[in-house]
Design a protein around this motif. Structure first.
Motif, PDB file in Angstrom:
ATOM      1  N   HIS A 151     -19.522 -25.943  20.889  1.00  0.00           N
ATOM      2  CA  HIS A 151     -20.265 -24.683  20.772  1.00  0.00           C
ATOM      3  C   HIS A 151     -20.275 -24.264  19.311  1.00  0.00           C
ATOM      4  O   HIS A 151     -19.217 -24.189  18.678  1.00  0.00           O
ATOM      5  N   PRO A 152     -21.449 -23.941  18.745  1.00  0.00           N
ATOM      6  CA  PRO A 152     -21.538 -23.662  17.306  1.00  0.00           C
ATOM      7  C   PRO A 152     -20.594 -22.566  16.816  1.00  0.00           C
ATOM      8  O   PRO A 152     -19.989 -22.700  15.748  1.00  0.00           O
ATOM      9  N   ASP A 160     -10.004 -26.205  10.168  1.00  0.00           N
ATOM     10  CA  ASP A 160     -10.296 -27.031   8.995  1.00  0.00           C
ATOM     11  C   ASP A 160     -11.666 -26.744   8.389  1.00  0.00           C
ATOM     12  O   ASP A 160     -12.042 -27.343   7.378  1.00  0.00           O
ATOM     13  N   ARG A 161     -12.422 -25.811   8.987  1.00  0.00           N
ATOM     14  CA  ARG A 161     -13.709 -25.408   8.407  1.00  0.00           C
ATOM     15  C   ARG A 161     -13.559 -24.196   7.495  1.00  0.00           C
ATOM     16  O   ARG A 161     -14.531 -23.714   6.927  1.00  0.00           O
ATOM     17  N   GLN A 162     -12.341 -23.674   7.375  1.00  0.00           N
ATOM     18  CA  GLN A 162     -12.156 -22.425   6.644  1.00  0.00           C
ATOM     19  C   GLN A 162     -11.954 -22.700   5.162  1.00  0.00           C
ATOM     20  O   GLN A 162     -11.426 -23.757   4.779  1.00  0.00           O
ATOM     21  N   PRO A 163     -12.334 -21.724   4.310  1.00  0.00           N
ATOM     22  CA  PRO A 163     -12.279 -21.944   2.858  1.00  0.00           C
ATOM     23  C   PRO A 163     -10.878 -22.263   2.346  1.00  0.00           C
ATOM     24  O   PRO A 163     -10.725 -22.967   1.337  1.00  0.00           O
ATOM     25  N   ASP A 164      -9.824 -21.761   3.045  1.00  0.00           N
ATOM     26  CA  ASP A 164      -8.463 -21.990   2.565  1.00  0.00           C
ATOM     27  C   ASP A 164      -7.816 -23.203   3.216  1.00  0.00           C
ATOM     28  O   ASP A 164      -6.632 -23.467   2.971  1.00  0.00           O
ATOM     29  N   ALA A 165      -8.570 -23.968   4.013  1.00  0.00           N
ATOM     30  CA  ALA A 165      -7.987 -25.175   4.607  1.00  0.00           C
ATOM     31  C   ALA A 165      -7.778 -26.215   3.521  1.00  0.00           C
ATOM     32  O   ALA A 165      -8.609 -26.369   2.619  1.00  0.00           O
ATOM     33  N   PRO A 166      -6.672 -26.941   3.579  1.00  0.00           N
ATOM     34  CA  PRO A 166      -6.453 -27.989   2.562  1.00  0.00           C
ATOM     35  C   PRO A 166      -7.598 -28.988   2.629  1.00  0.00           C
ATOM     36  O   PRO A 166      -8.060 -29.360   3.712  1.00  0.00           O
ATOM     37  N   SER A 167      -8.033 -29.459   1.449  1.00  0.00           N
ATOM     38  CA  SER A 167      -9.120 -30.431   1.459  1.00  0.00           C
ATOM     39  C   SER A 167      -8.577 -31.780   1.877  1.00  0.00           C
ATOM     40  O   SER A 167      -7.425 -32.124   1.629  1.00  0.00           O
TER      41      SER A 167
END
Lengths: 169, 195
Positions: A151-152, A160-167
């Motif tokens: 679901h979108p 892991d889609r969040q700006p502060d998630a480790p790359s």
């Protein structure tokens, strides 16, 4: 601390309103932005949504927060927190599975996403990805997990889609 | 749910409250029912020792409210259900910010304090924690939660937590403060507003 004296996330700042706690935020959003309601008008179905949300945010999630997990590891031994967390998840998931088993809708309470789904999705995600939960014990929840992952709105909210998630790179 | 419970509740029009006398979660619901003047039947139960309770409430938690053929458990869900079903003596203000404050305080109590002091936390690990350690852990979580709520209520000069009428925050706070003081030796000097 100024935004949330419990020093927890999340906190929502909306103009001069500052609200901490996911439950209070969700119910505030429900009032403030009535488009796409997450709670049905029917009192019984509304109560069931709130009950499921409560099981997650009072009966499961606080019992595997990091501070408590570290405390258990310190007191009982390294690695001992996993069985503890799994026990809490099992207790809560068993209760929710009993409430929604046999539900024929696409989501927990019907064919539309409701408040129960908003609280269940992250809990199931954490259970599967962090605590090796065997979802075969909870077939309805396992099916819902599959729905949420495609679901979108739920996909966009994944950790892991969040700006502060480790790359990953 | 057993048909007998549903039939009794439907016949009398009275909801049935399944409760444990010392459970602060049950305590919240009793307060709300009394405030709203709802005539209810009290049934004492202990899900850990009552094999029939699961037939009434498969979720096996207390408190649970049987209202006709409907069973709802969890104090938060029960009280919000009652707020809709019995609109007299509303426990939530219309103002969205004050409503959110009530819900946040209720949620701090029922998610960040009570579950961590509950029997399950202490009982599960009592063998590897001595009594003093488990008491310290409980006091830590109560203290953290109470200090946060004190901060949220800073400057409040009303009779109750969020106004001059009893509201949802008070319904959740009263049993938690009672438990803190009577069971866990909480020193309320640090929590002036709450006391």
């Amino acid at each position: 601390m100024k935004l949330n004296p419990m020093k927890f996330v999340p906190a929502l700042v909306d103009g001069d309103a500052v609200i901490g706690d996911s439950y209070a935020i969700a119910l505030y959003l429900e009032d403030k932005y009535p488009q796409r309601p997450l709670l049905p008008q029917d009192l019984k179905k509304k109560a069931l949504n709130i009950q499921i949300a409560s099981i997650v945010c009072s009966g499961i999630q606080p019992l595997h927060n990091l501070t408590l997990v570290r405390f258990i590891e310190q007191k009982v031994g390294t690695g001992e927190s996993i069985p503890w967390v799994q026990q809490q998840i099992d207790r809560g998931f068993t209760a929710v599975e009993n409430m929604i088993k046999g539900c024929a809708g696409k989501f927990a309470m019907g064919d539309e996403v409701q408040l129960a789904d908003v609280f269940l999705a992250p809990q199931i995600f954490a259970a599967v990805t962090r605590y090796q939960t065997d979802m075969s014990n909870y077939p309805t929840l396992a099916r819902l997990h599959g729905q949420y992952m495609t679901h979108p709105a739920f996909e966009a909210a994944l950790p892991d889609r969040q700006p502060d998630a480790p790359s990953s790179g | 749910m057993r048909k007998e419970e549903a039939a009794m509740s439907a016949a009398t029009g009275k909801p049935i409250l399944y409760s444990k006398w010392f459970s602060s979660c049950s305590h919240r619901v009793r307060i709300a029912l009394n405030l709203k003047g709802v005539d209810f039947e009290y049934r004492a139960t202990n899900p850990m020792t009552d094999p029939d309770y699961e037939k009434i409430n498969p979720v096996k938690f207390v408190p649970a409210l049987v209202d006709g053929d409907f069973v709802v458990s969890d104090s938060f869900a029960i009280i919000l259900y009652m707020e809709d079903k019995y609109p007299q003596c509303p426990l939530l203000p219309r103002d969205l910010k004050k409503k959110a404050l009530n819900l946040q305080i209720a949620s701090i109590v029922c998610s960040s304090i009570q579950p961590l002091q509950s029997h399950a936390v202490i009982g599960s690990y009592l063998g590897t924690m001595d009594t003093n350690e488990s008491l310290q852990m409980v006091q830590h979580y109560i203290d953290k939660g109470f200090r946060a709520i004190e901060t949220l209520l800073e400057g409040c000069d009303s009779k109750y937590a969020t106004g001059d009428e009893v509201q949802m925050a008070d319904v959740f706070l009263a049993p938690q403060i009672h438990a803190g003081v009577t069971r866990f030796q909480i020193d309320m000097v640090c929590n002036v507003t709450l006391f």
